[in-house]
Scaffold this motif. Structure first.
Motif, PDB file in Angstrom:
ATOM      1  N   SER A 199     -16.283   0.674  -4.286  1.00  0.00           N
ATOM      2  CA  SER A 199     -17.028  -0.580  -4.440  1.00  0.00           C
ATOM      3  C   SER A 199     -16.169  -1.773  -4.069  1.00  0.00           C
ATOM      4  CB  SER A 199     -17.524  -0.716  -5.889  1.00  0.00           C
ATOM      5  OG  SER A 199     -18.378   0.344  -6.236  1.00  0.00           O
ATOM      6  N   PHE A 200     -14.905  -1.739  -4.471  1.00  0.00           N
ATOM      7  CA  PHE A 200     -13.996  -2.839  -4.149  1.00  0.00           C
ATOM      8  C   PHE A 200     -13.745  -2.924  -2.642  1.00  0.00           C
ATOM      9  CE2 PHE A 200      -9.574  -4.189  -3.366  1.00  0.00           C
ATOM     10  CZ  PHE A 200      -9.660  -5.507  -3.812  1.00  0.00           C
ATOM     11  N   LEU A 201     -13.445  -1.783  -2.019  1.00  0.00           N
ATOM     12  CA  LEU A 201     -13.168  -1.774  -0.582  1.00  0.00           C
ATOM     13  C   LEU A 201     -14.406  -2.157   0.221  1.00  0.00           C
ATOM     14  CD1 LEU A 201     -10.965   1.438  -0.310  1.00  0.00           C
ATOM     15  CD2 LEU A 201     -10.210  -0.950  -0.306  1.00  0.00           C
TER      16      LEU A 201
ATOM     17  N   ALA B  17     -16.656  -4.249  -0.778  1.00  0.00           N
ATOM     18  CA  ALA B  17     -16.752  -5.702  -0.906  1.00  0.00           C
ATOM     19  C   ALA B  17     -15.760  -6.400   0.011  1.00  0.00           C
ATOM     20  CB  ALA B  17     -16.514  -6.106  -2.361  1.00  0.00           C
ATOM     21  N   VAL B  18     -14.567  -5.843   0.128  1.00  0.00           N
ATOM     22  CA  VAL B  18     -13.553  -6.417   1.029  1.00  0.00           C
ATOM     23  C   VAL B  18     -14.037  -6.353   2.468  1.00  0.00           C
ATOM     24  CG1 VAL B  18     -11.230  -6.102   1.961  1.00  0.00           C
ATOM     25  CG2 VAL B  18     -11.626  -5.910  -0.501  1.00  0.00           C
ATOM     26  N   TYR B  19     -14.602  -5.210   2.859  1.00  0.00           N
ATOM     27  CA  TYR B  19     -15.143  -5.074   4.213  1.00  0.00           C
ATOM     28  C   TYR B  19     -16.226  -6.110   4.461  1.00  0.00           C
ATOM     29  CZ  TYR B  19     -17.952  -3.357   8.067  1.00  0.00           C
ATOM     30  OH  TYR B  19     -18.661  -3.278   9.237  1.00  0.00           O
ATOM     31  N   GLY B  20     -17.137  -6.263   3.499  1.00  0.00           N
ATOM     32  CA  GLY B  20     -18.215  -7.232   3.656  1.00  0.00           C
ATOM     33  C   GLY B  20     -17.704  -8.648   3.796  1.00  0.00           C
ATOM     34  N   TYR B  21     -16.632  -8.961   3.093  1.00  0.00           N
ATOM     35  CA  TYR B  21     -16.074 -10.320   3.145  1.00  0.00           C
ATOM     36  C   TYR B  21     -15.471 -10.630   4.508  1.00  0.00           C
ATOM     37  CZ  TYR B  21     -13.163 -14.357   2.022  1.00  0.00           C
ATOM     38  OH  TYR B  21     -12.567 -15.593   2.019  1.00  0.00           O
ATOM     39  N   PHE B  22     -14.759  -9.669   5.077  1.00  0.00           N
ATOM     40  CA  PHE B  22     -14.041  -9.926   6.331  1.00  0.00           C
ATOM     41  C   PHE B  22     -14.860  -9.625   7.585  1.00  0.00           C
ATOM     42  CE2 PHE B  22     -10.389  -9.506   3.452  1.00  0.00           C
ATOM     43  CZ  PHE B  22      -9.667 -10.628   3.816  1.00  0.00           C
ATOM     44  N   TYR B  23     -15.823  -8.714   7.488  1.00  0.00           N
ATOM     45  CA  TYR B  23     -16.496  -8.269   8.701  1.00  0.00           C
ATOM     46  C   TYR B  23     -17.993  -8.525   8.739  1.00  0.00           C
ATOM     47  CZ  TYR B  23     -12.118  -5.863   9.641  1.00  0.00           C
ATOM     48  OH  TYR B  23     -10.799  -5.585   9.854  1.00  0.00           O
ATOM     49  N   SER B  24     -18.574  -8.934   7.628  1.00  0.00           N
ATOM     50  CA  SER B  24     -20.007  -9.173   7.628  1.00  0.00           C
ATOM     51  C   SER B  24     -20.339 -10.469   8.350  1.00  0.00           C
ATOM     52  CB  SER B  24     -20.538  -9.247   6.191  1.00  0.00           C
ATOM     53  OG  SER B  24     -21.908  -9.523   6.187  1.00  0.00           O
TER      54      SER B  24
ATOM     55  N   ASN C 245     -22.915   0.983   8.459  1.00  0.00           N
ATOM     56  CA  ASN C 245     -21.982   0.136   9.199  1.00  0.00           C
ATOM     57  C   ASN C 245     -20.697   0.906   9.514  1.00  0.00           C
ATOM     58  OD1 ASN C 245     -20.306  -0.011   6.810  1.00  0.00           O
ATOM     59  ND2 ASN C 245     -21.679  -1.589   6.033  1.00  0.00           N
ATOM     60  N   GLU C 246     -19.741   0.225  10.137  1.00  0.00           N
ATOM     61  CA  GLU C 246     -18.513   0.882  10.568  1.00  0.00           C
ATOM     62  C   GLU C 246     -17.690   1.396   9.394  1.00  0.00           C
ATOM     63  OE1 GLU C 246     -19.556  -2.101  11.468  1.00  0.00           O
ATOM     64  OE2 GLU C 246     -19.136  -2.557  13.584  1.00  0.00           O
ATOM     65  N   PHE C 247     -17.778   0.726   8.253  1.00  0.00           N
ATOM     66  CA  PHE C 247     -17.014   1.146   7.074  1.00  0.00           C
ATOM     67  C   PHE C 247     -17.428   2.543   6.625  1.00  0.00           C
ATOM     68  CE2 PHE C 247     -16.364   1.120   2.388  1.00  0.00           C
ATOM     69  CZ  PHE C 247     -14.981   1.027   2.397  1.00  0.00           C
ATOM     70  N   ASP C 248     -18.669   2.900   6.874  1.00  0.00           N
ATOM     71  CA  ASP C 248     -19.149   4.235   6.509  1.00  0.00           C
ATOM     72  C   ASP C 248     -18.436   5.321   7.308  1.00  0.00           C
ATOM     73  OD1 ASP C 248     -21.175   3.527   4.555  1.00  0.00           O
ATOM     74  OD2 ASP C 248     -22.275   2.655   6.221  1.00  0.00           O
TER      75      ASP C 248
END
Length: 277
Positions: free
Chosen positions: A23-25, A27-34, A182-185
């Motif tokens: 969940s934390f990672l 959120a980090v992905y969403g912050y930098f790449y969304s 998304n790419e994080f998946d």
């Protein structure tokens, strides 16, 4: 407290921590790449901190029983935050009618709270549970290990397929876009594949409580993601029409990964048990 009992609780603490770390990672992905406006609020830092705390205490409890009290404190902190989070961000809006009718309820937070609560109770009263001496049956344990390796192999193969399909999709241009994925998946899929393949390799010799905990964490993540994806697609026709056929195929692969990882992790824990003669 029986050693095997303590180690199973510790492994499931690691499971809980990894789920929160995801969940934390995310959120980090969403912050930098969304592309959308995304704010990184304070509770994400709490999630990350508690995730690391649970993982560390779970690993320490696996090694030595003297970390039992500190593990109880870590679980108590997590229960306090998770209980507040579920109550304030999920149950309160539901009661006050702020959530649209028919919108799917995210059971992941409540499920993790329930798991942590069970672990807290087991760890708190674990000293009262008797420890029974039992004879080791290596042939019996080998069957469970090999079965866990087989299901881990199935999950790893599907995880690799998911990662490759996502990468190929985002490298190609076209109108057929992913609505939920998304790419994080892809990163999570390849990470799951690495740990599941490790479970396959070790299944020929022995299994590890820590690896079983990690396997169960990926199981929870994929089963929860499948459930959420299916429910959100059913919510409106607009969303259902936005999801492509290829993305639906990914949902099916995620279900296979989740089920396979769950069975593998469960069998890994069973293989540590003893069979009385």
């Amino acid at each position: 407290m029986p050693e095997k009992f303590r180690k199973i609780v510790a492994a499931l603490m690691v499971t809980t921590g990894i789920i929160q770390l995801y969940s934390f990672l995310s959120a980090v992905y969403g912050y930098f790449y969304s592309d959308a406006e995304y704010s990184f609020v304070w509770n994400y830092w709490v999630i990350g901190g508690l995730a690391i705390l649970l993982i560390v205490m779970g690993v320490l409890l696996l090694r030595q029983a003297k970390w039992r009290v500190f593990s109880l404190l870590a679980l108590l902190l997590f229960l306090g935050y998770q209980g507040f989070s579920v109550g304030y961000y999920q149950i309160r809006p539901l009661v006050e009618g702020q959530i649209p009718e028919g919108y799917p309820f995210d059971f992941s937070g409540a499920s993790i709270f329930l798991l942590a609560l069970i672990l807290f109770v087991l760890l708190l009263f674990g000293k009262k549970f008797p420890s029974k001496a039992a004879a080791e049956d290596e042939k019996w344990k080998t069957k469970w290990r090999l079965a866990s390796g087989l299901f881990a192999l199935i999950g790893a193969g599907c995880a690799i397929a998911v990662g490759v399909l996502i990468i190929l999709h985002f490298k190609q241009s076209g109108d057929d876009i992913y609505f939920i994925t998304n790419e994080f998946d892809a990163v999570i899929a390849f990470s799951a594949a690495v740990f599941l393949l490790a479970a396959v390799v070790f299944s020929f010799k022995r299994t590890f409580y820590l690896l079983a905990g990690i396997t169960l964490a990926f199981s929870f993540l994929y089963l929860n993601n499948y459930y959420w994806s299916e429910q959100i697609v059913r919510f409106t026709k607009e969303i259902a029409q936005s999801v492509s056929v290829k993305e639906f195929q990914l949902f099916g692969l995620q279900l296979i990964i989740g089920v396979s990882a769950f069975i593998s992790g469960l069998f890994q824990l069973i293989s540590h048990s003893t069979k009385e003669k």
